[in-house]
Scaffold this motif. Structure first.
Motif, short mmCIF file in Angstrom:
data_model
loop_
_atom_site.label_atom_id
_atom_site.label_comp_id
_atom_site.label_asym_id
_atom_site.label_seq_id
_atom_site.Cartn_x
_atom_site.Cartn_y
_atom_site.Cartn_z
N GLU A 200 3.62 -8.34 0.32
CA GLU A 200 2.48 -7.67 0.93
C GLU A 200 1.51 -8.70 1.53
O GLU A 200 0.98 -8.51 2.62
CB GLU A 200 1.77 -6.80 -0.12
CG GLU A 200 0.56 -6.02 0.38
CD GLU A 200 0.89 -5.03 1.49
OE1 GLU A 200 2.06 -4.59 1.56
OE2 GLU A 200 -0.02 -4.71 2.29
N ARG A 201 1.34 -9.78 0.81
CA ARG A 201 0.46 -10.84 1.31
C ARG A 201 0.99 -11.41 2.62
O ARG A 201 0.26 -11.58 3.59
CB ARG A 201 0.35 -11.96 0.27
CG ARG A 201 -0.80 -12.94 0.49
CD ARG A 201 -0.72 -14.13 -0.46
NE ARG A 201 0.48 -14.94 -0.24
CZ ARG A 201 0.68 -15.75 0.80
NH1 ARG A 201 -0.25 -15.87 1.73
NH2 ARG A 201 1.81 -16.44 0.91
N ILE A 202 2.28 -11.68 2.65
CA ILE A 202 2.91 -12.21 3.87
C ILE A 202 2.78 -11.21 5.01
O ILE A 202 2.47 -11.57 6.13
CB ILE A 202 4.39 -12.56 3.61
CG1 ILE A 202 4.47 -13.73 2.62
CG2 ILE A 202 5.10 -12.92 4.90
CD1 ILE A 202 5.86 -14.08 2.17
N LEU A 203 3.01 -9.93 4.66
CA LEU A 203 2.88 -8.89 5.68
C LEU A 203 1.47 -8.88 6.26
O LEU A 203 1.28 -8.82 7.48
CB LEU A 203 3.21 -7.52 5.07
CG LEU A 203 3.02 -6.33 6.01
CD1 LEU A 203 4.08 -6.35 7.10
CD2 LEU A 203 3.08 -5.01 5.26
N GLN A 204 0.49 -8.94 5.39
CA GLN A 204 -0.89 -8.90 5.87
C GLN A 204 -1.21 -10.12 6.73
O GLN A 204 -1.94 -10.01 7.71
CB GLN A 204 -1.88 -8.80 4.70
CG GLN A 204 -1.86 -7.47 3.99
CD GLN A 204 -2.14 -6.29 4.92
OE1 GLN A 204 -2.92 -6.40 5.88
NE2 GLN A 204 -1.48 -5.17 4.67
N GLU A 205 -0.65 -11.26 6.37
CA GLU A 205 -0.97 -12.46 7.13
C GLU A 205 -0.18 -12.57 8.44
O GLU A 205 -0.74 -12.88 9.47
CB GLU A 205 -0.74 -13.71 6.27
CG GLU A 205 -1.07 -14.98 7.04
CD GLU A 205 -1.18 -16.21 6.17
OE1 GLU A 205 -0.96 -16.09 4.95
OE2 GLU A 205 -1.50 -17.28 6.72
#
Length: 633
Positions: A200-205
């Motif tokens: 999710e973090r990667i997706l957001q970034e």
DNA sequence: CGCGTGTATTCGGCTAGGACATT
DNA sequence: CAATGTCCTAGCCGAATACACGC
């Protein structure tokens, strides 16, 4: 637990939205746009019947501005100079993790002897090892291509030792990967949760960009990992090595005045350019076919949605003149000129059978597949008489993705005679339409209507078929499951037309059997419930008290509930059986004007969620937003 | 009836294949 | 007109989710 998490996430999103909205207000953008939309609501734009305050689809709006329904926003932001955006900022692609060498205990054997491979050769070997129980590895071409490319990665020592693929034993590696994926499944909840959060973090970034004033989802922000090329059908290049893509291979596209994405430490991009005439953010050249690959936006984005809308508008323009075009190509069947007759017959196929255009392909580089213009003599058979029909044309050819197209159609005499003429003095491998190609055909179509190409017929025929079928099959008296069955049947008619096939699901027979068992049980349940109801009624008649009356009511309800459940199951069984080898998704996503479905849902009181899942609703947000129940394609 | 667990079904990512415009 | 570039279309398959089932 997961429910409260969801709520939490929603809250977070809401916060973010508010923040953005504040920002917008500061810039007074919202206000201006609002006035503008009021003005338009007066008339000009046909679709503007929208009342913001009543809109239940607020979640469908851009989560940055929340200002306007999508299609209005698009109207506002329209550019006429061919530029696709004014501002574009993103973080670049995500690279796959570097190769992790195998532990020493996992060995590769050659000719019965264990052998430690160099990291480069080992990595390529793992690609093959992972595919061991796939049919690909039994194919000669695959094995040959793989071995050739693998050898290129070996040290000279390895190269001299490893000379035959059939002496290679990858089973330990294969077992190791199987165990790994098993272990992944067995991970604890906490571990899984951790991974999910990281994703999710990667997706957001990396999964979003800013295009013009909006934060938009990117489609494929990950670089394709290295592996073995898996072509479809009899692809001459199957098994070749797909190399790892390095930052030095990558072209970045973004605004000059944006914060440019940083290449990973110690590397640099091939190029950073600022081309707003294209929609891609990242590109690289793929070395197997030499084609370019792109990172582009998600279907929910403005840039994709607007294009999609436009596609259906073009198809609707075709609707207005299609009868004229048909009259003309019929006329052209008797032209003096061969090229015109061929063009007219090909167009007839494209219109009647929804065939693809059929560009030429470079022989030897790709699988042998054809479309309309590239049909060969060997793909067609003529039967003056067959199964009680006259002038039957039998088509049998490998189409896109090497999916077989097989169809027997009765055609008009003139078409038949023309086909006989086209076949005269030709060999099996010769082109059926030797005076025609897609470029000639499309040039002709362009003259008939602005924006008309061969594929518009596919879109048009798919959409019009859905609309007709829905009209024919559904009645407002039906209950919801029946309506949905009808929708699926209409959808199916389109999928059949477009030849969207799938391999029957592996568990098809079993799941069908399970369903039948359930139906039988339900039937038993129903007859039992009916019996009880009868008994209760008899009781009520003799006792005549409140209590027994109430019992009758509850029994009645039970019977009703059970028979509804039974019906639902039976409908489901029919639907599934009819869907065995047909894929509905492709037409739903690419050929059916979503406004037809939205209007149908509204008219018949079917919740849109029954037709489109979350992703589909996001993709078609524009249509859900703008369409009312009397939309006509 | 709620909960955890195993299984069937659906979803969505992945990436190849194709249409068509431009060079 | 061939090569190149862009973007839309496609089926497959692993992952996520829904659902059934037992406790």
């Amino acid at each position: 637990k997961s429910c409260s998490e969801k709520k939490h996430r929603e809250k977070e999103k809401e916060k973010e939205r508010l923040k953005h909205k504040e920002k917008q207000k500061e810039e007074k953008v919202d206000l201006i746009v609002e006035e503008e939309s009021q003005k338009r609501a007066g008339g000009e734009v046909e679709m503007v019947r929208h009342n913001r305050d009543n809109n239940k689809n607020a979640g469908l709006f851009c989560n940055v501005c929340l200002c306007l329904p999508l299609f209005l926003r698009w109207e506002e932001e329209k550019c006429t100079d061919g530029s696709k955006w004014r501002f574009l900022e993103h973080k670049g692609p995500v690279f796959p993790p570097p190769y992790e060498p195998l532990p020493d205990r996992v060995r590769f054997h050659y000719d019965g002897k264990a052998m430690k491979l160099s990291p480069g050769a080992e990595e390529v070997a793992t690609f093959y090892a992972k595919m061991l129980d796939h049919e690909y590895t039994t194919k000669d071409i695959f094995r040959k291509n793989f071995f050739k490319d693998w050898r290129k990665e070996m040290t000279s020592e390895e190269k001299s030792k490893i000379t035959e693929l059939k002496k290679c034993d990858f089973t330990e590696m294969h077992e190791y990967f199987k165990a790994q994926s098993e272990a992944r499944k067995q991970m604890s909840k906490e571990e899984k949760q951790k991974i999910k959060e990281e994703n999710e973090r990667i997706l957001q970034e990396y999964g979003y960009c800013v295009m013009d004033n909006h934060r938009e989802r990117i489609g494929n922000f990950r670089i394709e990992p290295p592996g073995l090329f898996r072509g479809r059908g009899d692809h001459p290049k199957m098994g070749k090595l797909k190399r790892r893509i390095r930052p030095e291979d990558i072209i970045i596209n973004c605004s000059k005045d944006s914060v440019h994405p940083k290449a990973p430490p110690g590397t640099r991009w091939k190029e950073v350019r600022h081309d707003n005439k294209v929609t891609w953010l990242v590109s690289w050249t793929e070395k197997i076919q030499g084609s370019i690959k792109y990172i582009m936006l998600n279907p929910s984005s403005r840039i994709k949605g607007e294009k999609d809308w436009q596609k259906y508008e073009t198809a609707r323009r075709l609707k207005k003149i299609v009868e004229r075009i048909r009259a003309q190509y019929r006329e052209d069947w008797r032209s003096k000129e061969m090229r015109i007759r061929q063009r007219a017959v090909a167009l007839y196929f494209i219109d009647k059978l929804a065939l693809r255009a059929g560009n030429e392909k470079d022989e030897g580089e790709t699988a042998d597949t054809v479309g309309c213009c590239s049909l060969r003599v060997e793909h067609i058979r003529l039967h003056p008489q067959m199964d009680g029909q006259d002038y039957v044309v039998e088509l049998d050819f490998p189409g896109k993705d090497s999916i077989r197209y097989y169809n027997k159609v009765s055609v008009e005499k003139r078409v038949f005679k023309n086909l006989q003429l086209f076949l005269e003095n030709k060999q099996a491998k010769d082109d059926l339409f030797d005076r025609l190609n897609t470029s000639i055909l499309n040039k002709h179509l362009q003259e008939l209507m602005d924006g008309l190409t061969a594929k518009v017929f596919r879109t048009y025929n798919a959409s019009i078929t859905l609309q007709q079928q829905l009209k024919e099959l559904t009645s407002s008296d039906d209950n919801i499951p029946e309506k949905i069955l009808s929708y699926n049947r209409a959808n199916r008619a389109v999928a059949v037309l477009c030849n969207h096939q799938r391999a029957p699901p592996k568990t098809f027979e079993k799941s069908m059997h399970n369903l039948q068992t359930k139906i039988d049980e339900k039937k038993k349940q129903l007859s039992a419930a009916k019996k009880e109801l009868k008994a209760a009624k008899a009781d009520a008649k003799t006792l005549r008290d409140e209590k027994s009356k109430r019992v009758v009511e509850t029994k009645k309800k039970a019977v009703q509930r059970i028979s509804e459940q039974l019906m639902k199951l039976e409908v489901q069984a029919t639907d599934r059986e009819e869907n065995k080898q047909i894929a509905l998704g492709t037409s739903k996503l690419n050929y059916l004007d979503p406004r037809i479905s939205v209007a149908w849902c509204k008219k018949l009181g079917v919740p849109i969620e029954k037709i489109y899942n979350k992703t589909q609703r996001e993709k078609f947000a524009w249509a859900i937003d703008m369409t009312d129940e009397d939309f006509e394609f």
